[in-house]
Structures are given as structure tokens and as C-alpha cells.
Write an enzyme that holds these catalytic residues in place. Structure first.
Site, PDB file in Angstrom:
ATOM      1  N   LYS A  83      46.916  37.515  33.113  1.00  0.00           N
ATOM      2  CA  LYS A  83      47.816  38.019  34.161  1.00  0.00           C
ATOM      3  C   LYS A  83      48.854  36.955  34.489  1.00  0.00           C
ATOM      4  O   LYS A  83      48.533  35.769  34.630  1.00  0.00           O
ATOM      5  CB  LYS A  83      47.001  38.382  35.405  1.00  0.00           C
ATOM      6  CG  LYS A  83      47.764  39.136  36.474  1.00  0.00           C
ATOM      7  CD  LYS A  83      46.814  39.608  37.577  1.00  0.00           C
ATOM      8  CE  LYS A  83      47.536  40.418  38.636  1.00  0.00           C
ATOM      9  NZ  LYS A  83      46.613  40.898  39.695  1.00  0.00           N
TER      10      LYS A  83
ATOM     11  N   CYS B 169      48.434  44.924  37.198  1.00  0.00           N
ATOM     12  CA  CYS B 169      48.517  45.160  38.639  1.00  0.00           C
ATOM     13  C   CYS B 169      49.804  44.628  39.277  1.00  0.00           C
ATOM     14  O   CYS B 169      50.848  45.243  39.176  1.00  0.00           O
ATOM     15  CB  CYS B 169      47.287  44.573  39.333  1.00  0.00           C
ATOM     16  SG  CYS B 169      47.006  45.248  40.992  1.00  0.00           S
TER      17      CYS B 169
ATOM     18  N   SER C  16      29.626  59.226  72.188  1.00  0.00           N
ATOM     19  CA  SER C  16      29.963  59.144  73.606  1.00  0.00           C
ATOM     20  C   SER C  16      30.613  60.393  74.176  1.00  0.00           C
ATOM     21  O   SER C  16      30.736  60.526  75.387  1.00  0.00           O
ATOM     22  CB  SER C  16      30.914  57.962  73.826  1.00  0.00           C
ATOM     23  OG  SER C  16      32.190  58.245  73.238  1.00  0.00           O
TER      24      SER C  16
ATOM     25  N   GLU D 285      41.439  46.720  36.378  1.00  0.00           N
ATOM     26  CA  GLU D 285      41.484  45.262  36.441  1.00  0.00           C
ATOM     27  C   GLU D 285      40.088  44.697  36.705  1.00  0.00           C
ATOM     28  O   GLU D 285      39.366  45.189  37.570  1.00  0.00           O
ATOM     29  CB  GLU D 285      42.448  44.834  37.554  1.00  0.00           C
ATOM     30  CG  GLU D 285      42.694  43.347  37.658  1.00  0.00           C
ATOM     31  CD  GLU D 285      43.744  43.002  38.707  1.00  0.00           C
ATOM     32  OE1 GLU D 285      44.187  41.841  38.728  1.00  0.00           O
ATOM     33  OE2 GLU D 285      44.123  43.899  39.504  1.00  0.00           O
TER      34      GLU D 285
END
Length: 706
Positions: free
Chosen positions: A114, A175, A357, A45
Site C-alpha cells: 500500500k 483503500c 425507561s 484489505e
């Protein structure tokens, strides 16, 4: 006419607005597809401009440069004799659409806009595009002059149509349309479309890969047909990682699977499939055939081209396969590491700086860089010249070739243990041992002189000396003294990130890595502008529970025994004074809740859309065997009070890899106020009313009938 078709789909590592790079990757994918005999190629896309352009879609430049790239594709000899399906924004009658542009031999066959736009969670497509709402209708689109000169076409079809070649029919989804209740592939399949294509711009979320596979398999199981799915991959400029997983399926079975995570910028899948297998599969399903007899037909754009060859009798076809999934620990090991690689090479920095750490979170971050180094070494060993060129540019050495991850890690990762008088010797040892095993350039320093200088300035101005609670101070003093230590570490991290390579005679600067996990961010259990403030945070979208499982995986997979001690140690900020040399402060005591409880709150708040009252109602049944209604109420109130008091911290949260759907990221995903009425009077009163009623009923049940 033949019956076997070879089709190609791909996953491309496109970058927003990198028109030159995007063009070259598209051309390379087409070239590979053609070399494998494919006569149709599908791309992701919006691949021409890159999916994540966001508000740059408003700019006419984005449309102009997309058209210029399309013109270059049309003109290229690479695109001849193959149907090319590319994604780009198109302005049609002064409306901007997210489109597929399908062309063959310098002629545009169809522009398909789309129809269902993604507009939730991380997606804002309705902000930039309009959906095409005229189902099965097309109209003329007037091409700009630059395309007219190339194609010799004045207008082309624009809308919801399908392509009819000599031997097959091809239809497009884009999509989000795969996720809609009535996806276009349903009616397309009923109308005789044998090949359905779908171009995604879909990002990685832990444990989500099966969703796409299941949808594609279900679509082709019920309706038959060939289904091609393309996706973007990589970091194209923000917190999302697009995770590939390109695939080719037919009649409910997978025939080609693309990688979910890789450093390859271009990945092409091909499969040779028999169209008669589709037709015979469909003809056997009587309920489908009845539905097909009633479906409204799609406009067909005729294409003088065949996907098959005349003589394909002896051509072998692809075999079905089982989809292989990664475990969640593998997904964490690979996804954020690939994201880090894209960010590092595209930002043109020389490596990373990490405050180590000795705890789980910073250890997990170090492991992700180590995993990235593993992937770089493996890619170079496979002959990936792009990765080799990138790593040589990063280390500023044109003849360098990485051999082992530890050596590479020593060049690009600088770790630093920043001790204070409140730090334990154990945490210092754990950090040093892990740094040795991953190979990072490790520094140890003490921040006490800087802390005393800052507090001394305050005391000089005010005449007051703040004390820790352990030394008789109040809660405000105690918190302020912890915050000073944390913020000094952030200042030192950026100083060393900018100058540590300079001090060693090396080129460039370092990206500062954050290591605040998602659950701590949700609750606000972090100091604003401390070491959680960094350039990027690869673990900021991952829960503490998943991070611990990931560190356990790394200990075994990468043979890092130092992680055993880190996993065994209590989670602590080490900002309060030690008690007899031992840690007296732990994260869960400070937060007033466990990390597992935090994950529950997070999922209910975001994914279940639960406010305080709904969360209380849900947890009453979930925790009925653990806590009384009063205890559940107190826990929910405590969470929402702390969450709302600290929500302002999310506005400055370091950009983090998005891996979970309950992320509290305020910048792009979790859009909420950052100034709340932290007493929640109405909501908490509703909870209290229910608790009183439940307690009254429980008392009556104990007392029995009068």
C-alpha cells in the site's frame, strides 16, 4: 483470444486474528467465484488476519500466522486456475507493509504494498505500517522457506507494478489510494491498465455510501476501464462496522452492487464484461489519449494466463444498473443491528439486557435488537445455515429454528423498567407496551429501597440528610441524589444480566446494552457509571435527531404503535421529584440547549475543527436571523464550559457503534484532553472582544450620523 472477462469481488465478514475462520471464508469466496466462471478474484484489505488487529500487527505471530494462511491458500486445490488477490501484512527488509499478495497456481505473481496509508479519524495505519513510496519501482522479495517449498520460487516481485495477462492488464489500488488527490488508477489507466482493483477496509458512516460509488464512477468515467472494489463487512472486534458495498463498474456505470448490510459472512459479486468496450471508450477521448502518450510506464509482470476464453462470442455480458441507496433511517435499522449480531455470536453470550425507561433512546435500542431478530429470521428463512447454527448456539438449543422476530426477541432480549418515586406512571406504561410489542422478556422493579439504603449510610456517617432542590436542598445535593439513582440502576442491570437467565433455568449470561445517544455524550449529560456504562452501546454514535427519525421509521416499518407515545413524550431523565404526579424535569431544560443545537455544536467542533472562537464566528452568520451576537456568544461559552467540565466522562464511555464523524468517543476516535481549563479565558476573551465591537457598531447604526 477472447475479449469477454468474468471477474469477481467480494465482501467478507472477517474477524481480527481469527485465522481459521478467515481462511475458510476466503476459500468459500474463491470457490463461489470459480463456480460462476470468474478467473480473477479480489478480496478485502488485510483479509487474512482481519483489518482490526491494531497493535497485534507489532507481533511476529501475526506475520507468521498470516504466512501460514497464505501457504494454505496456495496449497488448496480451490485456488487453482484463478488469479487470487488477497490482503495481508508482509515484512520486507525488516519493514512492515500492508500488502496485496497476488498468486496463480501455487506461484506468487506480485506483492503490491500500500502506498497511501489511512491515518486520520478511526485509522492509525502509520502506527503499524510504512507506505511504499517508490512509485513504479519493484525489487526482489525473498520468500520464507515455507513458501519457497510450496511455490518453488526463491524471490518474487515486490513493489508498484501491474500484471499483464495474455488478454488484459490488471493494476491494484488499496483503500485510501482511491481518496488521494492523484490516485494510482489515473496513471494506470493512462498506461493501458484495463482492470483496476481496490481492496477496502472501510467502515460505515451514516449518509456516506455515495462517496465510494461517486469516486469509482468518476474514475471510470474520466479514464474508462473496469473497476473492482472489495470491502470487509461486519464487526471484526471493535466499534466499527465495515459495510460491504462491494461493486464492479465499467466506463462510469455500475454493473454489480453488493449489499451494505447483511448477515451473510461471504458475499461474492461477479460480472462478465467486454474488454473491447473499455478500449473503444478510451480511444474516443482525445484529451485522455494525449495524457496517455506522456505517462511513465509501469513495470509489467507477465502472467501466462488468460482471463477470457477462446470461444466467447455467444457469452452474454452483464448489464449496467442503478445503485440503490438506503435512507438514513434504514441505515440505522440495519447497520447497528448487524453489529449487535456479530458481537452477540462472537462473544458467546446468550442475549442482551436493556434498561427500558419509556424514553426515545432506550426504545431505539430495543428496536435495534428487534431489527436484528428480523434479520436473523429472514436469513434463516433464506437457508443461511451459518446464521441458524449461530442462533442455536446462542439459545443453547440444537433443534431450535426461529420463525418470528417477537418469539426470538423473547429468548434473547430481557428488558427492565427500574422505577423510583420520581418515575411517572406514563413512562412505566410506555416501556411495558413496547416490550409486549417487540416480545422481550420484561421485568418491572422498584429501586427506592436500594436508594434509601445508600443515602441512609451516608446520613448515618455524616449526620446530614441531603435533599432535592424541590424539597429545599442545594444544587450539590440535588445532583448527588440524581446520581445515586442512576448508579444503582447500573449495578442492578449487571446483576440481572448475570443472573436473570439462571433464575429462569436458562443457560448463559446477557450483554448489558447502553442507550446514551451521541449528543448527550458530547455534552456530558449523563451520570458517570450509570446505565450509560454497559458492555456495548448501539446508539452511542447516533444523534438524537436521527434517533427520533429512526423510531418513527420503526413505528411504521415494524408496526410498533407503542412508539407513538414514546415519541410524543418529553425527553426526561425522571431523576427529580414529580410535580403533582407529572414530570417536572426535561433534558433540554437541564442541558440549557436543544438537541438540534447540540448537533450543530458537535459538527462544528469535530468536523469543522472549530474551537470556541471559530465556532462563535461561524454561528454569527448561521444564526444571524435567530440570535444576537451576545446570545450566540453566551451559547458557545455555555457549550464549551459544559463540554470541558464533563470531558472526563468520555474516558469511560461504553464502546459504541461508530455512525457519525462528530462522535466524541475518546477511546479511538476523538483524541483530546480530559482535563481542561474550563474557563477558557483567552478564547472567551477573544469572543467577548468581538461581541463588544459588534454591539458598538450596531448602536452606532441605530444612533445614526451625528
Amino acid at each position: 483470444m477472447g475479449r469477454k472477462v468474468t471477474v469477481a469481488t467480494c465482501a467478507l465478514n472477517q474477524w481480527a486474528l481469527d485465522f481459521e475462520g478467515n481462511l475458510q471464508r476466503i476459500l468459500k469466496s474463491i470457490e463461489i467465484a470459480k463456480s460462476r466462471g470468474a478467473r480473477y478474484r479480489l478480496g478485502p484489505e488485510l483479509e487474512i488476519c482481519g483489518y482490526g488487529c491494531w497493535d497485534h500487527y507489532y507481533e511476529s505471530d501475526t506475520l507468521l500466522h498470516s504466512l501460514q494462511v497464505l501457504a494454505a491458500l496456495l496449497e488448496s486445490p480451490v485456488t487453482q486456475d484463478i488469479i487470487c488477490d488477497v490482503g495481508m501484512p508482509v515484512m520486507h527488509r525488516n519493514v512492515r507493509y500492508n500488502c496485496r499478495v497476488i498468486f496463480l497456481n501455487r506461484r506468487i505473481l506480485l506483492i503490491r504494498p500500500k502506498m497511501a496509508l489511512a491515518n486520520e479519524a478511526n485509522y492509525r495505519e502509520l502506527r503499524w505500517f510504512a507506505p511504499w513510496s517508490r512509485s513504479r519501482q519493484i525489487e526482489e522479495h525473498f520468500l520464507p522457506q515455507m513458501l519457497q517449498d510450496l511455490t518453488k520460487q526463491e524471490t518474487v516481485p515486490f513493489g508498484d507494478a501491474v500484471l499483464a495477462t495474455w488478454d488484459a492488464c490488471i493494476g491494484s489500488e488499496v483503500c485510501e489510494e482511491l481518496w488521494t488527490p492523484h490516485s494510482p488508477h489515473i496513471d494506470m489507466g493512462l498506461d493501458g491498465v484495463e482492470i483496476i482493483t481496490n481492496a477496502l477496509g472501510n467502515h460505515h458512516v451514516l449518509r456516506k455510501a455515495h462517496a465510494r460509488v461517486d469516486l469509482v464512477n468518476m474514475a471510470t468515467t474520466k479514464n474508462g476501464g473496469i473497476y473492482l472494489l472489495a470491502n470487509q463487512k461486519g464487526c471484526d472486534g471493535n466499534h466499527l462496522y465495515y459495510d460491504g458495498c462491494a461493486m464492479i463498474a465499467m466506463n462510469g456505470k455500475i454493473f454489480a452492487q453488493g449489499s451494505q448490510f447483511s448477515l451473510d459472512d461471504v458475499e461474492v459479486l461477479t460480472a462478465t464484461l467486454d474488454l473491447e468496450d473499455v478500449r473503444s471508450y478510451r480511444a474516443e477521448i482525445s484529451s485522455r489519449n494525449l495524457a496517455a502518450s506522456r505517462v511513465n510506464p509501469y513495470p509489467r509482470v507477465k502472467v501466462d494466463f488468460a482471463l477470457s476464453h477462446h470461444e466467447d462470442l455467444l457469452e452474454s455480458v452483464s448489464e449496467p444498473m442503478e445503485w440503490k441507496y438506503h435512507s438514513p433511517e434504514e441505515e440505522i435499522s440495519l447497520g447497528p443491528a448487524c453489529w449487535l449480531w456479530d458481537y452477540l455470536r462472537r462473544s458467546q453470550q446468550a442475549g442482551f439486557f436493556l434498561a427500558l425507561s419509556g424514553g426515545v433512546d432506550s426504545a431505539a435500542t430495543a428496536c435495534l435488537v428487534y431489527s436484528m431478530c428480523h434479520q436473523v429470521c429472514e436469513a434463516v428463512a433464506r437457508g443461511n445455515q451459518e446464521v441458524l447454527a449461530d442462533i442455536r448456539a446462542i439459545v443453547h438449543e440444537s433443534s431450535y429454528t426461529p420463525q418470528v422476530p417477537q418469539e426470538l426477541c423473547g429468548r434473547i432480549l430481557t428488558t427492565c423498567y427500574m422505577a423510583s418515586e420520581n418515575s411517572s406512571q406514563d413512562s412505566c406504561s410506555r416501556a411495558r407496551e413496547l416490550a409486549q410489542q417487540v416480545g422481550s422478556h420484561h421485568i418491572s422493579l422498584n429501586i427506592d429501597p436500594a436508594v434509601k439504603a445508600i443515602v441512609g449510610i451516608f446520613s448515618l456517617v455524616t449526620g446530614k440528610i441531603p435533599l432535592f432542590a424541590a424539597h429545599g436542598g442545594g444544587s450539590r445535593e440535588n445532583l448527588a441524589l440524581q446520581n445515586v439513582q442512576a448508579r444503582i440502576r447500573m449495578v442492578l442491570a449487571y446483576l440481572f444480566a448475570q443472573l436473570s437467565l439462571w433464575s429462569r433455568g436458562a443457560h448463559g449470561g446477557l450483554l448489558v446494552l447502553g442507550s446514551a445517544n451521541m449528543d448527550e455524550s458530547l455534552l456530558g449529560y449523563l451520570t458517570k457509571y450509570d446505565c450509560s456504562s454497559a458492555d456495548i452501546n448501539p446508539i452511542g454514535g447516533i444523534s438524537k435527531t436521527d434517533l427520533r427519525a429512526f423510531v418513527q421509521f420503526c413505528m411504521e416499518h415494524f408496526q410498533l404503535p407503542a412508539l407513538q407515545g414514546i415519541l410524543s413524550a418529553p425527553a426526561t431523565a425522571e431523576l427529580e421529584p414529580l410535580a403533582n404526579g407529572q414530570v417536572s424535569q426535561t433534558d433540554e431544560d437541564d442541558m440549557g440547549m436543544t438537541y438540534s443545537e447540540l448537533s450543530v455544536y458537535g459538527r462544528l467542533r469535530k468536523m469543522a475543527k472549530a474551537g470556541p472562537y471559530s465556532m462563535f464566528c461561524k454561528l454569527l452568520t448561521v444564526w444571524k436571523d435567530i440570535y444576537t451576537p451576545r446570545q450566540v456568544a453566551d451559547k458557545v461559552k455555555q457549550f464549551f464550559w459544559k463540554y470541558s467540565v464533563n470531558r472526563h466522562k468520555m474516558t469511560t464511555l461504553t464502546p459504541a457503534y461508530h455512525a457519525e464523524n462528530y462522535s466524541p468517543d475518546d477511546n479511538r476516535f476523538d483524541l483530546r484532553p480530559f482535563l481542561y481549563n474550563t474557563r477558557w479565558p483567552w478564547q472567551f476573551r477573544c469572543i467577548e472582544s468581538q461581541v463588544v465591537q459588534l454591539e458598538k457598531k450596531a448602536k452606532q447604526a441605530l444612533d445614526g450620523p451625528d
